[in-house]
Design an enzyme around this catalytic site. Structure first.
Site, PDB file in Angstrom:
ATOM      1  N   ASP A   6      38.567  42.675  26.601  1.00  0.00           N
ATOM      2  CA  ASP A   6      39.057  42.977  27.941  1.00  0.00           C
ATOM      3  C   ASP A   6      37.846  43.312  28.815  1.00  0.00           C
ATOM      4  O   ASP A   6      36.752  43.588  28.302  1.00  0.00           O
ATOM      5  CB  ASP A   6      40.039  44.154  27.845  1.00  0.00           C
ATOM      6  CG  ASP A   6      40.542  44.628  29.200  1.00  0.00           C
ATOM      7  OD1 ASP A   6      40.741  43.780  30.084  1.00  0.00           O
ATOM      8  OD2 ASP A   6      40.741  45.843  29.366  1.00  0.00           O
ATOM      9  N   LEU A   7      38.060  43.347  30.127  1.00  0.00           N
ATOM     10  CA  LEU A   7      36.955  43.638  31.045  1.00  0.00           C
ATOM     11  C   LEU A   7      36.892  45.134  31.409  1.00  0.00           C
ATOM     12  O   LEU A   7      35.962  45.838  31.027  1.00  0.00           O
ATOM     13  CB  LEU A   7      37.110  42.789  32.309  1.00  0.00           C
ATOM     14  CG  LEU A   7      35.980  42.882  33.330  1.00  0.00           C
ATOM     15  CD1 LEU A   7      34.705  42.254  32.794  1.00  0.00           C
ATOM     16  CD2 LEU A   7      36.390  42.197  34.627  1.00  0.00           C
ATOM     17  N   GLY A   8      37.909  45.618  32.129  1.00  0.00           N
ATOM     18  CA  GLY A   8      37.894  46.982  32.643  1.00  0.00           C
ATOM     19  C   GLY A   8      38.001  48.043  31.563  1.00  0.00           C
ATOM     20  O   GLY A   8      38.895  48.009  30.721  1.00  0.00           O
ATOM     21  N   LYS A 141      48.445  39.795  30.536  1.00  0.00           N
ATOM     22  CA  LYS A 141      48.738  40.670  29.412  1.00  0.00           C
ATOM     23  C   LYS A 141      49.762  41.703  29.878  1.00  0.00           C
ATOM     24  O   LYS A 141      49.710  42.110  31.030  1.00  0.00           O
ATOM     25  CB  LYS A 141      47.456  41.386  28.945  1.00  0.00           C
ATOM     26  CG  LYS A 141      46.346  40.451  28.501  1.00  0.00           C
ATOM     27  CD  LYS A 141      45.048  41.222  28.182  1.00  0.00           C
ATOM     28  CE  LYS A 141      44.360  41.746  29.429  1.00  0.00           C
ATOM     29  NZ  LYS A 141      43.034  42.373  29.138  1.00  0.00           N
ATOM     30  N   ASP A 166      41.777  48.438  26.546  1.00  0.00           N
ATOM     31  CA  ASP A 166      41.991  49.877  26.767  1.00  0.00           C
ATOM     32  C   ASP A 166      43.442  50.209  27.099  1.00  0.00           C
ATOM     33  O   ASP A 166      43.762  51.373  27.345  1.00  0.00           O
ATOM     34  CB  ASP A 166      41.090  50.382  27.904  1.00  0.00           C
ATOM     35  CG  ASP A 166      41.506  49.846  29.262  1.00  0.00           C
ATOM     36  OD1 ASP A 166      41.868  48.651  29.349  1.00  0.00           O
ATOM     37  OD2 ASP A 166      41.473  50.607  30.247  1.00  0.00           O
TER      38      ASP A 166
END
Length: 199
Positions: A6-8, A141, A166
């Site tokens: 994931d990014l964030g 997602k 997260d």
């Protein structure tokens, strides 16, 4: 193996309080009021699927939160969510690729953000084989179809993939498809996982 990040708050630290702070400064609405009224509702989800424009998203959020902002003011706040890159994760991603693994990013994001972070953090594209973005895929997602689509595109089976995110709902969504999934609860989660599970 296929490693999905994931990014964030996995590769880049994000903080929505920074967004509210900028919006509060521009709109003169007290920060506490904005924090109470901000929800990731239907407009938010449709924007992440690429179903509504940036301008329509900004209008919807401003109406929901009773803020009077220009589009530029809204966008300035929206981009303030990004805090800093996690260099230790970037280093691990590069290491995995050097070892012959496939490394991809899967992010629920939107056009406004992707006008900003790729230029701000070019290291992300350099460390990944491919970046999958919800607004380009038309799905987000934790819907099962986004994980299935990614696996299909990468020609990996679910049992050959490991996913870091997260958000607990996103983790559950990936687990239901059969992907080994790790909930990232802090900066130490990803390095800690690889310390215990060396490749």
């Amino acid at each position: 193996m296929l490693y999905i990040f994931d990014l964030g708050n996995v590769i880049v630290d994000i903080d929505f309080n920074r967004v509210m702070g900028v919006w509060s400064d521009y709109s003169r609405v007290p920060l506490a009021n904005l924090q109470k009224s901000f929800v990731m509702g239907e407009a938010f989800h449709r924007h992440e699927r690429g179903q509504i424009s940036d301008e329509d998203f900004a209008t919807a959020v401003c109406q929901e939160m009773d803020m009077a902002l220009s589009f530029d003011q809204f966008a300035a706040g929206w981009q303030a969510v990004f805090v800093a890159l996690r260099p230790e994760v970037i280093a691990l991603m590069k290491q995995l690729r050097e070892q012959g693994h496939r490394v991809v990013v899967l992010s629920n994001t939107n056009r406004l953000h992707t006008n900003f972070w790729p230029g701000e953090y070019p290291q992300i594209a350099e460390a990944a084989d491919k970046i999958y973005l919800s607004q380009e895929m038309g799905m987000r997602k934790p819907d099962a179809e986004i994980y299935q689509k990614l696996l299909e595109a990468e020609s990996f089976s679910a049992d050959q993939a490991i996913f870091f995110d997260d958000n607990a709902d996103n983790i559950k969504g990936a687990q239901q498809v059969g992907i080994t999934s790790i909930l990232v609860t802090g900066k130490e989660t990803v390095p800690g996982y690889f310390a215990k599970n060396p490749c």
